[in-house]
Scaffold this active site. Structure first.
Site, mmCIF file in Angstrom:
data_model
loop_
_atom_site.group_PDB
_atom_site.id
_atom_site.type_symbol
_atom_site.label_atom_id
_atom_site.label_comp_id
_atom_site.label_asym_id
_atom_site.label_seq_id
_atom_site.Cartn_x
_atom_site.Cartn_y
_atom_site.Cartn_z
ATOM 1 N N GLY A 47 9.539 -2.990 -10.502
ATOM 2 C CA GLY A 47 9.549 -2.140 -9.314
ATOM 3 C C GLY A 47 9.585 -2.893 -7.998
ATOM 4 O O GLY A 47 9.994 -2.355 -6.981
ATOM 5 N N GLU A 78 3.356 -7.157 -5.354
ATOM 6 C CA GLU A 78 3.334 -5.993 -6.244
ATOM 7 C C GLU A 78 4.018 -4.810 -5.579
ATOM 8 O O GLU A 78 4.039 -4.721 -4.350
ATOM 9 C CB GLU A 78 1.871 -5.587 -6.496
ATOM 10 C CG GLU A 78 1.181 -6.329 -7.631
ATOM 11 C CD GLU A 78 1.371 -5.619 -8.962
ATOM 12 O OE1 GLU A 78 2.240 -4.726 -9.057
ATOM 13 O OE2 GLU A 78 0.643 -5.971 -9.907
ATOM 14 N N ASP A 79 4.527 -3.893 -6.374
ATOM 15 C CA ASP A 79 5.076 -2.666 -5.802
ATOM 16 C C ASP A 79 3.947 -1.709 -5.417
ATOM 17 O O ASP A 79 3.815 -1.321 -4.268
ATOM 18 C CB ASP A 79 6.080 -1.997 -6.763
ATOM 19 C CG ASP A 79 5.546 -1.801 -8.179
ATOM 20 O OD1 ASP A 79 4.368 -2.134 -8.456
ATOM 21 O OD2 ASP A 79 6.318 -1.317 -9.033
ATOM 22 N N ASP A 137 -2.519 1.130 -8.261
ATOM 23 C CA ASP A 137 -3.094 2.459 -8.466
ATOM 24 C C ASP A 137 -4.534 2.305 -8.975
ATOM 25 O O ASP A 137 -5.469 2.195 -8.183
ATOM 26 C CB ASP A 137 -2.188 3.211 -9.450
ATOM 27 C CG ASP A 137 -2.609 4.640 -9.723
ATOM 28 O OD1 ASP A 137 -3.457 5.162 -8.986
ATOM 29 O OD2 ASP A 137 -2.091 5.243 -10.681
ATOM 30 N N PHE A 144 2.466 10.877 -6.835
ATOM 31 C CA PHE A 144 3.304 9.935 -7.573
ATOM 32 C C PHE A 144 4.542 9.654 -6.742
ATOM 33 O O PHE A 144 5.321 10.552 -6.444
ATOM 34 C CB PHE A 144 3.681 10.494 -8.949
ATOM 35 C CG PHE A 144 4.215 9.442 -9.864
ATOM 36 C CD1 PHE A 144 3.364 8.638 -10.603
ATOM 37 C CD2 PHE A 144 5.584 9.236 -9.968
ATOM 38 C CE1 PHE A 144 3.853 7.646 -11.433
ATOM 39 C CE2 PHE A 144 6.093 8.239 -10.805
ATOM 40 C CZ PHE A 144 5.214 7.446 -11.543
ATOM 41 N N VAL A 145 4.707 8.403 -6.348
ATOM 42 C CA VAL A 145 5.795 8.057 -5.442
ATOM 43 C C VAL A 145 6.955 7.385 -6.172
ATOM 44 O O VAL A 145 6.744 6.670 -7.159
ATOM 45 C CB VAL A 145 5.308 7.171 -4.270
ATOM 46 C CG1 VAL A 145 4.395 7.956 -3.356
ATOM 47 C CG2 VAL A 145 4.614 5.919 -4.769
ATOM 48 N N ASP A 167 10.007 3.911 -9.929
ATOM 49 C CA ASP A 167 10.704 4.849 -10.809
ATOM 50 C C ASP A 167 9.795 5.931 -11.380
ATOM 51 O O ASP A 167 8.565 5.829 -11.342
ATOM 52 C CB ASP A 167 11.307 4.087 -11.995
ATOM 53 C CG ASP A 167 10.253 3.728 -13.041
ATOM 54 O OD1 ASP A 167 9.235 3.110 -12.659
ATOM 55 O OD2 ASP A 167 10.420 4.073 -14.226
HETATM 56 P P1 5GP Z 1 -2.341 0.408 -12.102
HETATM 57 O O1 5GP Z 1 -2.513 -0.588 -13.216
HETATM 58 O O2 5GP Z 1 -2.768 -0.122 -10.756
HETATM 59 O O3 5GP Z 1 -2.962 1.737 -12.414
HETATM 60 O O4 5GP Z 1 -0.814 0.769 -12.035
HETATM 61 C C1 5GP Z 1 0.152 -0.099 -11.655
HETATM 62 C C2 5GP Z 1 1.518 0.341 -12.137
HETATM 63 O O5 5GP Z 1 1.598 1.747 -12.428
HETATM 64 C C3 5GP Z 1 2.508 0.102 -11.027
HETATM 65 O O6 5GP Z 1 3.010 -1.222 -11.046
HETATM 66 C C4 5GP Z 1 3.558 1.151 -11.322
HETATM 67 O O7 5GP Z 1 4.469 0.672 -12.277
HETATM 68 C C5 5GP Z 1 2.779 2.310 -11.921
HETATM 69 N N1 5GP Z 1 2.431 3.320 -10.896
HETATM 70 C C6 5GP Z 1 1.217 3.672 -10.447
HETATM 71 N N2 5GP Z 1 1.292 4.627 -9.513
HETATM 72 C C7 5GP Z 1 2.603 4.892 -9.357
HETATM 73 C C8 5GP Z 1 3.339 5.802 -8.522
HETATM 74 O O8 5GP Z 1 2.823 6.561 -7.699
HETATM 75 N N3 5GP Z 1 4.697 5.768 -8.658
HETATM 76 C C9 5GP Z 1 5.349 4.942 -9.528
HETATM 77 N N4 5GP Z 1 6.670 5.023 -9.573
HETATM 78 N N5 5GP Z 1 4.693 4.097 -10.328
HETATM 79 C C10 5GP Z 1 3.331 4.059 -10.236
#
Ligand code: 5GP
Length: 171
Positions: free
Chosen positions: A40, A95-96, A99, A148-149, A155
């Site tokens: 991403g 990082e993109d 969350d 959710f973006v 994606d």
């Molecule tokens: P975490 O481990 O911090 O919960 O999640 C990280 C990964 O979840 C991100 O790198 C991404 O791939 C996905 N993710 C979490 N929130 C979003 C969101 O709002 N939109 C998208 N497209 N991916 C998300």
């Protein structure tokens, strides 16, 4: 799926430029290594690097999490590791979106084991509401509460990555 515009091209461009300026000033003389966490991050990474005015080196890694995409991530695995040496380097992980923080916490731990001189995090989006792991995001592009973006590399089931703007999906 319906979607609503959250950040326009010019919002993104402006913010990325600011981050680039900040990083250029903070890392002057440090020969930093920017590590992008695929997939991403690619659009953000490419734009950010071009806003940095000091010499930098780049590398990439990939972390995959298993579990449902719109809910919290499950088990995390490094499916592609960095290739450049990390020891004694000033590393900025790019990082993109962060969350729950689970992916980032895992990646940080792996990276720290390689003994960098310093390790900081730059994330395009900091989604604060569902944070589980206490992770410090040193450089955050945009902070959002929830939703959710998609777009600008992000994606939903591999769709929407190529949109130049950032949208929030309407369930
Ligand atoms: P975490 O481990 O911090 O919960 O999640 C990280 C990964 O979840 C991100 O790198 C991404 O791939 C996905 N993710 C979490 N929130 C979003 C969101 O709002 N939109 C998208 N497209 N991916 C998300």
């Amino acid at each position: 799926m319906e979607k609503e515009l959250l950040f326009s091209r010019s919002d993104i461009q402006k913010r990325v430029k600011e981050l680039g300026e900040q990083l250029s000033s903070d890392y002057a003389g440090k020969d930093p290594l920017f590590v992008g966490v695929l997939n991403g991050v690619v659009f953000f990474f490419a734009d950010l690097m071009r806003e940095i005015s000091i010499p930098v080196k780049i590398d990439f890694m990939r972390a995959a999490s298993y579990g449902s995409r719109m809910t919290s991530s499950g088990e995390i695995q490094i499916t592609k590791d960095v290739e450049k040496p990390i020891r004694d380097r000033h590393v900025v992980l790019v990082e993109d979106i962060v969350d729950t923080g689970n992916t980032l916490a895992f990646v940080l731990k792996q990276m720290n084991e390689k003994d960098p001189a310093s390790l900081k995090v730059c994330a395009l989006m900091d989604k604060v509401e569902r944070r589980q792991e206490e992770v410090t995001i040193d450089y955050a592009g945009f902070t959002i509460d929830s939703g959710f973006v998609v777009g600008y590399g992000l994606d939903y089931n591999e769709e929407y990555r190529n949109l130049p703007e950032i949208y929030v999906l309407k369930p």
